[in-house]
Design an enzyme around this catalytic site. Structure first.
Site, PDB file in Angstrom:
ATOM      1  N   GLY A   1     -15.116   1.763  -3.981  1.00  0.00           N
ATOM      2  CA  GLY A   1     -13.967   2.663  -4.103  1.00  0.00           C
ATOM      3  C   GLY A   1     -14.362   4.103  -4.374  1.00  0.00           C
ATOM      4  N   GLY A   2     -15.605   4.463  -4.015  1.00  0.00           N
ATOM      5  CA  GLY A   2     -16.094   5.828  -4.259  1.00  0.00           C
ATOM      6  C   GLY A   2     -16.812   5.948  -5.600  1.00  0.00           C
ATOM      7  CE  LYS A   3     -14.040   2.209 -10.338  1.00  0.00           C
ATOM      8  NZ  LYS A   3     -13.430   1.488  -9.193  1.00  0.00           N
TER       9      LYS A   3
ATOM     10  N   PRO B   1     -16.332  -1.199   0.057  1.00  0.00           N
ATOM     11  CG  PRO B   1     -16.633  -0.481   2.253  1.00  0.00           C
ATOM     12  CD  PRO B   1     -15.577  -0.909   1.291  1.00  0.00           C
TER      13      PRO B   1
ATOM     14  CE1 TYR C   1      -3.491  -2.435  -0.352  1.00  0.00           C
ATOM     15  CE2 TYR C   1      -4.098  -2.075   1.931  1.00  0.00           C
ATOM     16  CZ  TYR C   1      -4.329  -2.680   0.707  1.00  0.00           C
ATOM     17  OH  TYR C   1      -5.395  -3.534   0.556  1.00  0.00           O
TER      18      TYR C   1
HETATM   19  N1  LIG Z   1      -7.765  -7.148  -0.652  1.00  0.00           N
HETATM   20  C1  LIG Z   1      -7.795  -6.357  -1.703  1.00  0.00           C
HETATM   21  O1  LIG Z   1      -7.494  -6.757  -2.846  1.00  0.00           O
HETATM   22  C2  LIG Z   1      -8.226  -4.935  -1.505  1.00  0.00           C
HETATM   23  C3  LIG Z   1      -8.448  -4.103  -2.636  1.00  0.00           C
HETATM   24  C4  LIG Z   1      -8.866  -2.788  -2.400  1.00  0.00           C
HETATM   25  C5  LIG Z   1      -9.044  -2.321  -1.095  1.00  0.00           C
HETATM   26  N2  LIG Z   1      -8.788  -3.154  -0.036  1.00  0.00           N
HETATM   27  C6  LIG Z   1      -8.985  -2.702   1.367  1.00  0.00           C
HETATM   28  O2  LIG Z   1     -10.280  -2.150   1.477  1.00  0.00           O
HETATM   29  C7  LIG Z   1     -10.196  -0.847   2.032  1.00  0.00           C
HETATM   30  C8  LIG Z   1     -11.362  -0.012   1.564  1.00  0.00           C
HETATM   31  O3  LIG Z   1     -11.329   0.107   0.142  1.00  0.00           O
HETATM   32  P1  LIG Z   1     -11.745   1.484  -0.525  1.00  0.00           P
HETATM   33  O4  LIG Z   1     -10.870   2.567  -0.025  1.00  0.00           O
HETATM   34  O5  LIG Z   1     -11.819   1.261  -1.984  1.00  0.00           O
HETATM   35  O6  LIG Z   1     -13.219   1.647   0.120  1.00  0.00           O
HETATM   36  P2  LIG Z   1     -14.487   2.499  -0.255  1.00  0.00           P
HETATM   37  O7  LIG Z   1     -15.046   2.943   1.048  1.00  0.00           O
HETATM   38  O8  LIG Z   1     -15.345   1.727  -1.188  1.00  0.00           O
HETATM   39  O9  LIG Z   1     -13.947   3.749  -1.063  1.00  0.00           O
HETATM   40  C9  LIG Z   1     -13.276   4.798  -0.429  1.00  0.00           C
HETATM   41  C10 LIG Z   1     -13.292   5.963  -1.397  1.00  0.00           C
HETATM   42  O10 LIG Z   1     -14.646   6.428  -1.499  1.00  0.00           O
HETATM   43  C11 LIG Z   1     -14.679   7.804  -1.200  1.00  0.00           C
HETATM   44  N3  LIG Z   1     -15.917   8.106  -0.482  1.00  0.00           N
HETATM   45  C12 LIG Z   1     -16.361   7.554   0.668  1.00  0.00           C
HETATM   46  N4  LIG Z   1     -17.548   8.092   1.046  1.00  0.00           N
HETATM   47  C13 LIG Z   1     -17.848   8.997   0.096  1.00  0.00           C
HETATM   48  C14 LIG Z   1     -18.936   9.883  -0.086  1.00  0.00           C
HETATM   49  N5  LIG Z   1     -19.941   9.921   0.799  1.00  0.00           N
HETATM   50  N6  LIG Z   1     -18.930  10.685  -1.184  1.00  0.00           N
HETATM   51  C15 LIG Z   1     -17.922  10.623  -2.066  1.00  0.00           C
HETATM   52  N7  LIG Z   1     -16.835   9.806  -1.941  1.00  0.00           N
HETATM   53  C16 LIG Z   1     -16.814   9.005  -0.875  1.00  0.00           C
HETATM   54  C17 LIG Z   1     -13.475   8.034  -0.309  1.00  0.00           C
HETATM   55  O11 LIG Z   1     -13.089   9.396  -0.379  1.00  0.00           O
HETATM   56  P3  LIG Z   1     -12.549  10.151   0.939  1.00  0.00           P
HETATM   57  O12 LIG Z   1     -11.219   9.548   1.255  1.00  0.00           O
HETATM   58  O13 LIG Z   1     -12.502  11.560   0.474  1.00  0.00           O
HETATM   59  O14 LIG Z   1     -13.549   9.935   2.044  1.00  0.00           O
HETATM   60  C18 LIG Z   1     -12.448   7.105  -0.911  1.00  0.00           C
HETATM   61  O15 LIG Z   1     -11.819   7.701  -2.025  1.00  0.00           O
HETATM   62  C19 LIG Z   1      -8.811  -0.355   1.600  1.00  0.00           C
HETATM   63  O16 LIG Z   1      -8.315   0.685   2.429  1.00  0.00           O
HETATM   64  C20 LIG Z   1      -8.001  -1.619   1.765  1.00  0.00           C
HETATM   65  O17 LIG Z   1      -7.651  -1.766   3.127  1.00  0.00           O
HETATM   66  C21 LIG Z   1      -8.391  -4.448  -0.232  1.00  0.00           C
END
Ligand SMILES: NC(=O)c1ccc[n+]([C@@H]2O[C@H](COP(=O)([O-])OP(=O)(O)OC[C@H]3O[C@@H](n4cnc5c(N)ncnc54)[C@H](OP(=O)(O)O)[C@@H]3O)[C@@H](O)[C@H]2O)c1
Length: 299
Positions: free
Chosen positions: A214-216, A211, A53
């Site tokens: 990824g913000g998509k 969850p 990371y």
């Molecule tokens: N095992 C694997 O292959 C794998 C792959 C990917 C991720 N992961 C793990 O999963 C964790 C979570 O993944 P993720 O970061 O993709 O999770 P996520 O919660 O789906 O996405 C986070 C992104 O969404 C944005 N976001 C959240 N709430 C929002 C809202 N209300 N409006 C607009 N944008 C919003 C965040 O922006 P802000 O930062 O501005 O809030 C951030 O850029 C990672 O940190 C990692 O530990 C594991």
């Protein structure tokens, strides 16, 4: 916050904080320390890392923050991962991105993680991605040695399909404790390809990465999300809450006891994910989101 028991030795908080994006948040060390302390205050005591990371930097940033406030480290649990080798200035010998689940690399990666995190053990180590070149005997040898030395308490996998999980499990004398997979209302395939069912069969909780996709989900033209947004928006209005909270509530509601990994560095958004577990969606509400997610009513 509720704890989910992964094994006799390791429990994790019902919501895990993911630090994949930590380097992007541009926090200084004391701000990172405050973020960790605030998560603990909210009941989140488990943090999800990987060696790679932030171009191999996040574990070090986190470890520096723990060094600033020494009492924190004993209060939290760390999940980390290994098995991917990135193209990086830090490893000039790597000329192609690839997977490495060799005995040597697993041990090397864990030693680095522990040094960077300034800890004497990882609570859980995951193989980050299924490796088409994996020798399960070597992985088992590395896992067994790490377990016996106490450097890693439990082991799991990430992004493994059921046959890949079974293969590795068949070489181990102890159970894998989780499979960390992508699950959200925008990524429902693991409900249908047997991966979540396998977790339930093995009595283990899957962890849901991204969850919120990824913000998509929040992007204007996110593919396939128009119907979903209408449905989630309607439920958000009904519960007088935000759409992201409904998306978390949908994950919490499932009987597999899915453990979401919140990926934001903003405390207000982390709190939304914590509080979402108070919203108890009914079966029909769960299926409203399911129907919108898959694009048709159930047959
Ligand atoms: N095992 C694997 O292959 C794998 C792959 C990917 C991720 N992961 C793990 O999963 C964790 C979570 O993944 P993720 O970061 O993709 O999770 P996520 O919660 O789906 O996405 C986070 C992104 O969404 C944005 N976001 C959240 N709430 C929002 C809202 N209300 N409006 C607009 N944008 C919003 C965040 O922006 P802000 O930062 O501005 O809030 C951030 O850029 C990672 O940190 C990692 O530990 C594991």
């Amino acid at each position: 916050m509720e704890q989910i028991k992964l094994s006799e030795k390791v429990s994790v908080s019902r919501l895990v904080h993911g630090v994949w994006r930590l380097a992007d948040w541009q926090l200084n060390t004391s701000e990172t320390t405050k973020l960790i302390a605030a998560c603990l205050e909210m009941g989140i005591d488990t943090f999800d890392h990987a060696d790679i990371y932030g171009d191999y930097s996040c574990e070090r940033l986190f470890g520096d923050a723990l060094a600033e406030e020494k009492s924190l480290s004993q209060r939290l649990k760390i999940i980390s991962k290994c098995g991917i080798k990135l193209l990086s200035d830090k490893y000039p010998d790597t000329y192609i991105k690839h997977y490495d689940t060799s005995y040597q690399h697993i041990l090397f990666s864990v030693e680095n993680s522990l040094r960077h995190l300034r800890r004497d053990h990882l609570d859980v180590l995951l193989i980050h991605r299924p490796d088409p070149y994996m020798n399960p005997e070597e992985v088992a040898e590395a896992f067994t040695e790490l377990r016996q030395s106490g450097k890693v308490l439990e082991f799991g996998v990430s992004n493994f399909l059921t046959d890949q999980f079974d293969l590795l499990q068949s070489y181990l004398d102890f159970p894998l404790v989780t499979n960390q997979i992508e699950i959200s209302a925008l990524h429902v395939e693991h409900f249908q390809n047997g991966v979540i069912n396998q977790c339930m069969k093995e009595r283990i909780s899957p962890m849901a990465w991204s969850p919120l996709a990824g913000g998509k989900y929040f992007e204007e033209k996110a593919k396939g999300s128009a119907k979903l947004k209408v449905t989630v928006g309607r439920l958000a209005a009904k519960y007088q809450t935000s759409e992201d909270q409904i998306l978390y509530a949908w994950l919490y509601a499932h009987p597999a006891k899915i453990i979401p990994i919140v990926g934001s560095g903003k405390l207000s958004r982390i709190q939304v994910a914590v509080d979402a577990n108070q919203i108890k969606l009914s079966r029909q509400e769960w299926f409203e989101i399911w129907t919108a997610a898959v694009g048709h009513e159930v047959p």
